[in-house]
Design an enzyme around this catalytic site. Structure first.
Site, short mmCIF file in Angstrom:
data_model
loop_
_atom_site.label_atom_id
_atom_site.label_comp_id
_atom_site.label_asym_id
_atom_site.label_seq_id
_atom_site.Cartn_x
_atom_site.Cartn_y
_atom_site.Cartn_z
N SER A 108 -28.91 -3.79 10.45
CA SER A 108 -27.51 -3.15 9.69
C SER A 108 -27.34 -3.53 8.39
O SER A 108 -27.98 -4.51 7.67
CB SER A 108 -26.34 -3.69 10.66
N SER A 109 -26.70 -2.77 7.49
CA SER A 109 -26.58 -2.83 6.24
C SER A 109 -25.84 -4.26 5.55
O SER A 109 -25.61 -4.49 4.57
CB SER A 109 -26.00 -1.45 5.67
N CYS A 110 -24.92 -4.54 6.69
CA CYS A 110 -24.16 -5.45 6.55
C CYS A 110 -25.01 -7.07 6.31
O CYS A 110 -24.33 -7.91 6.07
CB CYS A 110 -23.04 -5.68 7.52
N TYR A 137 -21.81 -11.23 13.12
CA TYR A 137 -22.72 -10.15 13.40
C TYR A 137 -23.94 -10.00 12.29
O TYR A 137 -25.12 -9.84 12.75
CB TYR A 137 -21.96 -8.91 13.28
N LYS A 141 -27.89 -10.46 13.16
CA LYS A 141 -28.93 -9.47 12.81
C LYS A 141 -29.93 -10.02 11.93
O LYS A 141 -31.33 -9.76 12.11
CB LYS A 141 -28.29 -8.21 12.22
N HIS A 180 -15.52 1.63 13.79
CA HIS A 180 -16.04 1.83 12.40
C HIS A 180 -14.81 2.78 11.86
O HIS A 180 -14.33 3.53 12.40
CB HIS A 180 -17.37 2.30 12.29
N1 LIG Z 1 -22.92 2.37 14.54
C1 LIG Z 1 -23.41 2.10 13.23
O1 LIG Z 1 -22.93 2.47 12.26
C2 LIG Z 1 -24.45 1.13 12.94
C3 LIG Z 1 -24.83 0.83 11.67
C4 LIG Z 1 -25.91 -0.08 11.43
C5 LIG Z 1 -26.64 -0.36 12.46
N2 LIG Z 1 -26.29 -0.14 13.41
C6 LIG Z 1 -27.27 -0.79 14.93
O2 LIG Z 1 -27.63 0.30 15.92
C7 LIG Z 1 -27.64 -0.46 16.96
C8 LIG Z 1 -26.69 0.37 18.19
O3 LIG Z 1 -25.45 0.40 17.58
P1 LIG Z 1 -24.55 1.67 18.22
O4 LIG Z 1 -23.65 2.07 17.07
O5 LIG Z 1 -25.28 2.53 18.95
O6 LIG Z 1 -23.57 0.84 19.09
P2 LIG Z 1 -22.90 1.22 20.63
O7 LIG Z 1 -22.59 2.64 20.46
O8 LIG Z 1 -21.56 0.26 20.82
O9 LIG Z 1 -23.88 1.05 21.72
C9 LIG Z 1 -24.12 -0.35 22.09
C10 LIG Z 1 -24.97 -0.07 23.37
O10 LIG Z 1 -25.48 -1.32 23.50
C11 LIG Z 1 -25.44 -1.52 24.90
N3 LIG Z 1 -25.05 -3.01 25.15
C12 LIG Z 1 -24.09 -3.69 24.44
N4 LIG Z 1 -24.26 -4.82 25.22
C13 LIG Z 1 -25.17 -5.06 25.91
C14 LIG Z 1 -25.86 -5.92 26.91
N5 LIG Z 1 -25.30 -7.07 27.10
N6 LIG Z 1 -26.82 -5.38 27.85
C15 LIG Z 1 -27.46 -4.22 27.59
N7 LIG Z 1 -26.84 -3.35 26.99
C16 LIG Z 1 -25.96 -3.77 26.16
C17 LIG Z 1 -24.12 -0.62 25.15
O11 LIG Z 1 -24.60 -0.48 26.63
P3 LIG Z 1 -23.41 0.37 27.68
O12 LIG Z 1 -23.43 1.73 27.20
O13 LIG Z 1 -24.06 0.43 29.09
O14 LIG Z 1 -22.31 -0.06 27.47
C18 LIG Z 1 -24.40 0.61 24.52
O15 LIG Z 1 -25.33 1.47 24.99
C19 LIG Z 1 -26.92 -2.02 16.90
O16 LIG Z 1 -28.31 -2.65 16.88
C20 LIG Z 1 -26.26 -1.82 15.48
O17 LIG Z 1 -26.29 -3.17 15.09
C21 LIG Z 1 -25.36 0.65 13.91
#
Ligand SMILES: NC(=O)c1ccc[n+]([C@@H]2O[C@H](COP(=O)([O-])OP(=O)(O)OC[C@H]3O[C@@H](n4cnc5c(N)ncnc54)[C@H](OP(=O)(O)O)[C@@H]3O)[C@@H](O)[C@H]2O)c1
Length: 331
Positions: A108-110, A137, A141, A180
């Site tokens: 992540s950018s953070c 977090y 990461k 967010h």
């Molecule tokens: N969103 C952003 O702006 C952003 C920015 C930078 C980086 N990222 C990175 O991208 C990745 C995905 O982010 P996202 O925004 O897509 O998050 P999200 O929409 O909250 O989705 C998270 C996913 O992780 C799964 N999960 C969480 N805890 C789990 C566990 N204990 N066991 C199995 N699965 C689990 C959830 O499963 P369920 O659906 O089954 O609950 C969900 O599908 C992360 O690594 C995040 O750090 C995101």
């Protein structure tokens, strides 16, 4: 990567994971292995081990994580640190030991220092103090990035780490308790318009600058990098431009059709003053974002408005149930 290869997309119901699945299917990859958190809790090392032994995926997109905004980070520091450390360690280690050909880890950018010079280049990692509001977090990461690097160095495991900027789009989390900034604003302005409220309160001074990348652009970059990038160096995935939060709020108000006032609550934290990723490394490989911010917000709002009212069916609400270790929060 061949279209018949078995691909595990961890976190396939999340914002990033669902978009990666859409992109893979669009490109003809049809052998996807998917598990919800309830079917396979990635914090559980034995369960992860058993899954890899039985399913034997060849490629892994690690898009599962405990994710949230400032509020969620400050309420659940232990879960943000521990859950993410557990998920990524279990998956990276099992993937290596069960012969996965390549793994993609999402950082992540953070992870970059709070006062990193802008736009933030990949080599800014670990050169200064982190933004305290999400350091739990971020530390998890950074440990994930280092684990990927260590497995590459020690075992020759083909794993890569992407650093996405703020992502948004269909499938996002619109729960005001742990979302967010962009989806939170979209929901606030939508509800204010529907309730004919005169004003919307936005956290912070509105002067912080942020970069936003549409999730379909991100998924395109993610698959592109899985196919064409194989280096121990982390790589930023960004849009290439940022915007002040107050201008973002005005744009969202306009898209939603809210014509009332916007009030900035300056008692609330702004977070990092500016966060724009350098996309030079990605551009050198020949990839660039295509979906402009206004168009992306319009597409996201369209999706949001078509979501079911029933909380049982609403993915935005379902995402609130992220299973904290210590206690459940009820909205
Ligand atoms: N969103 C952003 O702006 C952003 C920015 C930078 C980086 N990222 C990175 O991208 C990745 C995905 O982010 P996202 O925004 O897509 O998050 P999200 O929409 O909250 O989705 C998270 C996913 O992780 C799964 N999960 C969480 N805890 C789990 C566990 N204990 N066991 C199995 N699965 C689990 C959830 O499963 P369920 O659906 O089954 O609950 C969900 O599908 C992360 O690594 C995040 O750090 C995101």
């Amino acid at each position: 990567m061949d279209t018949a290869n078995k691909i595990f997309v961890a976190g396939h119901r999340g914002l990033a994971g669902s978009a990666i699945c859409r992109k893979l299917r669009e490109m003809g990859f049809h052998n996807l292995v998917l598990r919800t958190r309830h079917e396979l809790d990635l914090r559980n090392q034995t369960a992860v081990e058993d899954f890899f032994a039985a399913a034997r995926p060849e490629y892994v997109f690690l898009a599962a994580a405990r994710v949230g905004g400032i509020l969620a980070n400050s309420r659940f520091p232990a879960e943000f640190l521990l859950d993410n450390l557990a998920i990524q360690s279990n998956v990276i280690d099992a993937a290596y030991r069960h012969g996965v050909k390549k793994l993609q880890f999402l950082g992540s950018s953070c992870i970059y220092p709070k006062y990193a010079s802008q736009p933030i280049r990949e080599d800014a990692l670990l050169t200064g103090a982190l933004e305290p509001t999400n350091e739990w977090y971020a530390i998890a990461k950074i440990a994930g990035i280092k684990l990927v690097e260590a497995y590459r160095k020690q075992f020759g495991f083909r794993a890569i780490s992407l650093m996405p900027t703020n992502l948004y789009g269909p499938g996002d989390n619109f729960d005001l308790q742990n979302s967010h900034v962009l989806p939170a604003l979209l929901r606030k302005f939508h509800e204010a318009r529907v309730a004919a409220r005169g004003e919307v309160v936005v956290w912070g001074t509105g002067t912080a600058r942020r970069e936003f990348l549409h999730i379909d652009d991100f998924a395109d970059a993610s698959v592109f990098l899985m196919l064409h990038y194989d280096s121990p160096e982390i790589i930023n995935v960004g849009f290439g431009e940022d915007i002040e939060i107050r201008d973002l709020a005005r744009m969202i108000a306009d898209v939603v059709g809210f014509s009332g006032g916007i009030v900035f609550d300056t008692t609330k934290p702004d977070g990092t003053p500016r966060k724009l990723l350098s996309t030079d490394r990605l551009k050198c490989l020949g990839w660039q974002a295509k979906i402009g911010l206004r168009e992306g917000i319009e597409r996201t709002y369209e999706w949001f408005r078509n979501q079911p009212e029933d909380p049982q069916d609403d993915p935005a609400r379902r995402r609130a149930d992220t299973g904290p270790l210590v206690e459940r929060v009820r909205n």
